[in-house]
Design an enzyme around this catalytic site. Structure first.
Site, PDB file in Angstrom:
ATOM      1  CG  LEU A  64       1.334   4.444   5.927  1.00  0.00           C
ATOM      2  CD1 LEU A  64       1.438   5.958   5.997  1.00  0.00           C
ATOM      3  CD2 LEU A  64       0.546   3.926   7.114  1.00  0.00           C
TER       4      LEU A  64
ATOM      5  CE  LYS B 275       3.883  15.649  11.260  1.00  0.00           C
ATOM      6  NZ  LYS B 275       4.742  15.432  10.103  1.00  0.00           N
TER       7      LYS B 275
ATOM      8  CG  HIS C 146      -3.057  14.663  12.673  1.00  0.00           C
ATOM      9  ND1 HIS C 146      -2.613  13.416  13.044  1.00  0.00           N
ATOM     10  CD2 HIS C 146      -3.184  14.623  11.327  1.00  0.00           C
ATOM     11  CE1 HIS C 146      -2.488  12.669  11.955  1.00  0.00           C
ATOM     12  NE2 HIS C 146      -2.831  13.373  10.919  1.00  0.00           N
TER      13      HIS C 146
ATOM     14  N   GLY D 291       0.813  -1.226   0.000  1.00  0.00           N
ATOM     15  CA  GLY D 291       0.000   0.000   0.000  1.00  0.00           C
ATOM     16  C   GLY D 291       0.842   1.270   0.000  1.00  0.00           C
TER      17      GLY D 291
ATOM     18  CE  LYS E 153      -5.357  10.047  10.493  1.00  0.00           C
ATOM     19  NZ  LYS E 153      -4.978  10.767   9.272  1.00  0.00           N
TER      20      LYS E 153
HETATM   21  N1  LIG Z   1      -1.417   6.668   2.770  1.00  0.00           N
HETATM   22  C1  LIG Z   1      -1.253   7.557   3.726  1.00  0.00           C
HETATM   23  O1  LIG Z   1      -0.647   8.606   3.522  1.00  0.00           O
HETATM   24  C2  LIG Z   1      -1.794   7.281   5.106  1.00  0.00           C
HETATM   25  C3  LIG Z   1      -1.567   8.238   6.114  1.00  0.00           C
HETATM   26  C4  LIG Z   1      -2.013   7.968   7.410  1.00  0.00           C
HETATM   27  C5  LIG Z   1      -2.678   6.776   7.669  1.00  0.00           C
HETATM   28  N2  LIG Z   1      -2.913   5.892   6.667  1.00  0.00           N
HETATM   29  C6  LIG Z   1      -3.623   4.664   6.988  1.00  0.00           C
HETATM   30  O2  LIG Z   1      -2.794   3.567   6.669  1.00  0.00           O
HETATM   31  C7  LIG Z   1      -3.581   2.458   6.227  1.00  0.00           C
HETATM   32  C8  LIG Z   1      -3.119   2.044   4.854  1.00  0.00           C
HETATM   33  O3  LIG Z   1      -3.310   3.131   3.974  1.00  0.00           O
HETATM   34  P1  LIG Z   1      -2.792   3.129   2.479  1.00  0.00           P
HETATM   35  O4  LIG Z   1      -2.945   4.506   1.986  1.00  0.00           O
HETATM   36  O5  LIG Z   1      -1.465   2.469   2.405  1.00  0.00           O
HETATM   37  O6  LIG Z   1      -3.892   2.209   1.789  1.00  0.00           O
HETATM   38  P2  LIG Z   1      -3.751   1.414   0.427  1.00  0.00           P
HETATM   39  O7  LIG Z   1      -2.773   2.087  -0.463  1.00  0.00           O
HETATM   40  O8  LIG Z   1      -5.122   1.177  -0.068  1.00  0.00           O
HETATM   41  O9  LIG Z   1      -3.093   0.036   0.893  1.00  0.00           O
HETATM   42  C9  LIG Z   1      -3.836  -0.977   1.486  1.00  0.00           C
HETATM   43  C10 LIG Z   1      -3.006  -2.230   1.492  1.00  0.00           C
HETATM   44  O10 LIG Z   1      -3.820  -3.317   1.915  1.00  0.00           O
HETATM   45  C11 LIG Z   1      -3.785  -4.319   0.902  1.00  0.00           C
HETATM   46  N3  LIG Z   1      -5.052  -5.025   0.857  1.00  0.00           N
HETATM   47  C12 LIG Z   1      -6.286  -4.502   0.778  1.00  0.00           C
HETATM   48  N4  LIG Z   1      -7.194  -5.497   0.833  1.00  0.00           N
HETATM   49  C13 LIG Z   1      -6.496  -6.634   0.948  1.00  0.00           C
HETATM   50  C14 LIG Z   1      -6.853  -7.995   1.069  1.00  0.00           C
HETATM   51  N5  LIG Z   1      -8.122  -8.381   1.069  1.00  0.00           N
HETATM   52  N6  LIG Z   1      -5.873  -8.906   1.197  1.00  0.00           N
HETATM   53  C15 LIG Z   1      -4.575  -8.546   1.176  1.00  0.00           C
HETATM   54  N7  LIG Z   1      -4.172  -7.276   1.069  1.00  0.00           N
HETATM   55  C16 LIG Z   1      -5.123  -6.347   0.954  1.00  0.00           C
HETATM   56  C17 LIG Z   1      -3.535  -3.571  -0.379  1.00  0.00           C
HETATM   57  O11 LIG Z   1      -3.112  -4.473  -1.352  1.00  0.00           O
HETATM   58  P3  LIG Z   1      -3.100  -4.063  -2.913  1.00  0.00           P
HETATM   59  O12 LIG Z   1      -1.848  -3.292  -3.081  1.00  0.00           O
HETATM   60  O13 LIG Z   1      -3.083  -5.370  -3.614  1.00  0.00           O
HETATM   61  O14 LIG Z   1      -4.341  -3.284  -3.159  1.00  0.00           O
HETATM   62  C18 LIG Z   1      -2.476  -2.612   0.112  1.00  0.00           C
HETATM   63  O15 LIG Z   1      -1.259  -3.286   0.319  1.00  0.00           O
HETATM   64  C19 LIG Z   1      -5.023   2.936   6.258  1.00  0.00           C
HETATM   65  O16 LIG Z   1      -5.597   2.588   7.477  1.00  0.00           O
HETATM   66  C20 LIG Z   1      -4.877   4.452   6.160  1.00  0.00           C
HETATM   67  O17 LIG Z   1      -5.975   5.129   6.690  1.00  0.00           O
HETATM   68  C21 LIG Z   1      -2.474   6.114   5.393  1.00  0.00           C
END
Ligand SMILES: NC(=O)c1ccc[n+]([C@@H]2O[C@H](COP(=O)([O-])OP(=O)(O)OC[C@H]3O[C@@H](n4cnc5c(N)ncnc54)[C@H](OP(=O)(O)O)[C@@H]3O)[C@@H](O)[C@H]2O)c1
Length: 512
Positions: free
Chosen positions: A37, A210, A268, A35, A176
């Site tokens: 993050l 931070k 935050h 994903g 989160k």
């Molecule tokens: N991105 C940010 O900047 C950020 C900031 C703060 C907090 N967060 C939190 O961090 C978490 C992840 O966010 P993200 O942005 O990284 O989300 P994302 O890009 O949608 O990544 C989700 C991950 O979960 C995997 N996944 C989803 N369904 C699955 C399943 N059924 N079986 C196996 N793997 C599965 C996805 O695989 P695929 O790659 O195959 O889809 C991907 O690796 C969330 O809770 C988000 O709220 C993110």
């Protein structure tokens, strides 16, 4: 120097950031490793810790995702993720790749977990490891399911290894957002706490990692000169601003369901508020600090839904110009419905009903598509009780001292004071006393995720949110969300690239 030295360590600027000890050997399992993050933050942070020698040499990192990566493809993925983390010697990335491996599984399918268990068991036996850190970097909708499957498959207890593992740990880091409102946050807490004890759970709010946010406690509780004036007698108001110039990028689906209040203010902003407003804790032990933060959250006066406009303004950006470029209105962004009423800006006025803060307004202001990216806490002090230079000064702004804690960018602290402009006339001029991290310290500030992962590995939960803190924050925020959802307050518009809707004189505060 008078007095005796205590056991604090302090250094002059210039030394690189150091951790006190190496972590114990551990298998770190990252759910959602492919994903956004994990790729941008978690893997680079683990790499930096590895390159700095802060991970135990036996540590192994297992990524779980549903893509069909073979070893070569996964190694390439890890290498590309660490590239952004900077170079730490030619061989560091190659060595880091060796401690990583991938297990392909759909983590929503309980039948996958026996396979995961066998894989981890073999790895643990090979490297003689008993400790596990599960990092849930997955869609929030999957948190409960994964926790349940960890339990049902025996992965939540180290005894699944069939070897004696006295003193070992199993911890879980949860990303989160933790909950969607008070009832879902309670339900999630109930589930997680039915399987893990509070001291095994690390709920992340990366703002707490931070450096500048951690420094709020140091600033307040080490520099004794501020404590006597840190109260309603001397402080007029406090603003906590979190501005982003970006729109929603590739996170349209998430953001449109969330909005800025859930995304920024519930976590935050309220976490920064509790650090600014808390009483000195008895010690820096995790629960001593979290107890005091909790009391702040519990003392916030409930949102008054009878008069919402007095305490809340919410808005959504329309088209505008940022950095010379025209940007779309929110409801014309990709994957956002034209009729979306999600707020991209919010300003909340609140009071903390306790002795220290009675009558002091706190303003939590957050927005997307602001003119600049900026997070800061502005503490405005009351003017001097009697101005003897009144007839001489010709100030366009109130003669109040202001302390600004700049969380990002240009990290530092400044204090606005007034001085006499040199010359034969008596004229006042505001000037700033400035502290900048970049000017005082050679080393770059560590990334929040580096600090937080290191703390989770070391079992230090101070910078993570406890279940009661989470619930107290949702308790306050949920009625605000309901008010917005039910259309009890007008959703205003502001042009992208401007600092939100007109707030001049709004809430009794000049925010022009
Ligand atoms: N991105 C940010 O900047 C950020 C900031 C703060 C907090 N967060 C939190 O961090 C978490 C992840 O966010 P993200 O942005 O990284 O989300 P994302 O890009 O949608 O990544 C989700 C991950 O979960 C995997 N996944 C989803 N369904 C699955 C399943 N059924 N079986 C196996 N793997 C599965 C996805 O695989 P695929 O790659 O195959 O889809 C991907 O690796 C969330 O809770 C988000 O709220 C993110």
């Amino acid at each position: 120097m008078s007095g005796k030295m205590n056991n604090c360590s302090y250094k002059n600027g210039g030394a690189p950031p150091k951790a006190s000890k190496e972590t114990s050997s551990c298998i770190i399992v990252v759910f959602g490793v492919t994903g956004d993050l994990a790729r941008k933050k978690i893997i680079p942070a683990l790499y930096k810790l590895f390159a700095m020698g802060l991970l135990n040499e036996k540590t192994r990192i297992v990524g779980i995702g549903r893509r069909n990566y073979d070893d070569i493809e996964y190694n390439e993925y890890i290498k590309s993720a660490v590239e952004k983390a900077g170079r730490h010697g030619e061989s560091a990335a190659e060595e880091f790749v060796k401690i990583n491996s991938y297990y392909g599984a759909d983590f929503t399918v309980p039948g996958e977990y026996p396979g995961i268990r066998e894989y981890l068991k073999k790895l643990a036996a090979k490297y003689k490891i008993c400790d596990f850190l599960y990092y849930l970097s997955t869609p929030p909708a999957n948190f409960e399911q994964i926790i349940t499957s960890l339990h049902d498959s025996g992965l939540s207890r180290p005894d699944f290894l069939d070897v004696s593992c006295a003193g070992s740990f199993v911890r879980v880091v949860i990303e989160k957002p933790y909950g969607y409102d008070i009832s879902s946050a309670r339900a999630l807490n109930e589930k997680v706490l039915s399987i893990f004890s509070e001291d095994q759970i690390y709920r992340i709010d990366h703002y707490l990692g931070k450096e500048t946010v951690q420094n709020i406690m140091i600033f307040r509780f080490v520099n004794g000169i501020f404590e006597p004036i840190w109260n309603q007698k001397y402080i007029d108001n406090v603003q906590i601003k979190v501005f982003e110039s970006e729109g929603i990028g590739g996170r349209a689906n998430y953001f449109d369901r969330s909005g800025i209040i859930r995304d920024i203010i519930q976590n935050h902003s309220l976490q920064m508020l509790s650090l600014i407003a808390m009483e000195p804790s008895a010690s820096n032990a995790p629960d001593a600090v979290r107890n005091e933060k909790l009391k702040v959250l519990q003392s916030i006066r409930p949102f008054d839904r009878a008069e919402p406009a007095k305490y809340l303004t919410a808005a959504q950006y329309s088209a505008g110009i940022i950095g010379g470029e025209t940007v779309e209105a929110y409801n014309r962004e990709k994957n956002i419905a034209a009729g979306s009423v999600t707020e991209t800006f919010a300003a909340i006025k609140l009071f903390i009903d306790n002795w220290r803060w009675a009558g002091v307004p706190f303003y939590l202001i957050a927005g997307k598509r602001m003119p600049e990216r900026l997070t800061e806490v502005i503490v405005t002090f009351k003017p001097a009780p009697h101005m003897i230079f009144n007839s001489l000064c010709n100030m366009s702004e109130p003669v109040s001292n202001r302390l600004v804690i700049r969380v990002q960018p240009d990290e530092g602290i400044s204090l606005k004071i007034f001085c006499k402009r040199p010359g034969f006339e008596t004229e006042l001029q505001p000037v700033s006393m400035n502290f900048n991290y970049s000017g005082s310290f050679e080393a770059a500030l560590p990334e929040a995720y580096e600090r937080l992962i290191l703390d989770a590995l070391n079992g230090d939960a101070t910078l993570f949110m406890r279940s009661d803190e989470i619930e107290a924050a949702w308790d306050y925020i949920t009625p605000i969300l309901q008010c917005l959802k039910n259309g009890e307050i007008e959703l205003k518009k502001y042009a992208a690239g401007t600092p939100g809707p007109e707030l001049c004189g709004f809430f009794g505060l000049n925010l022009c």
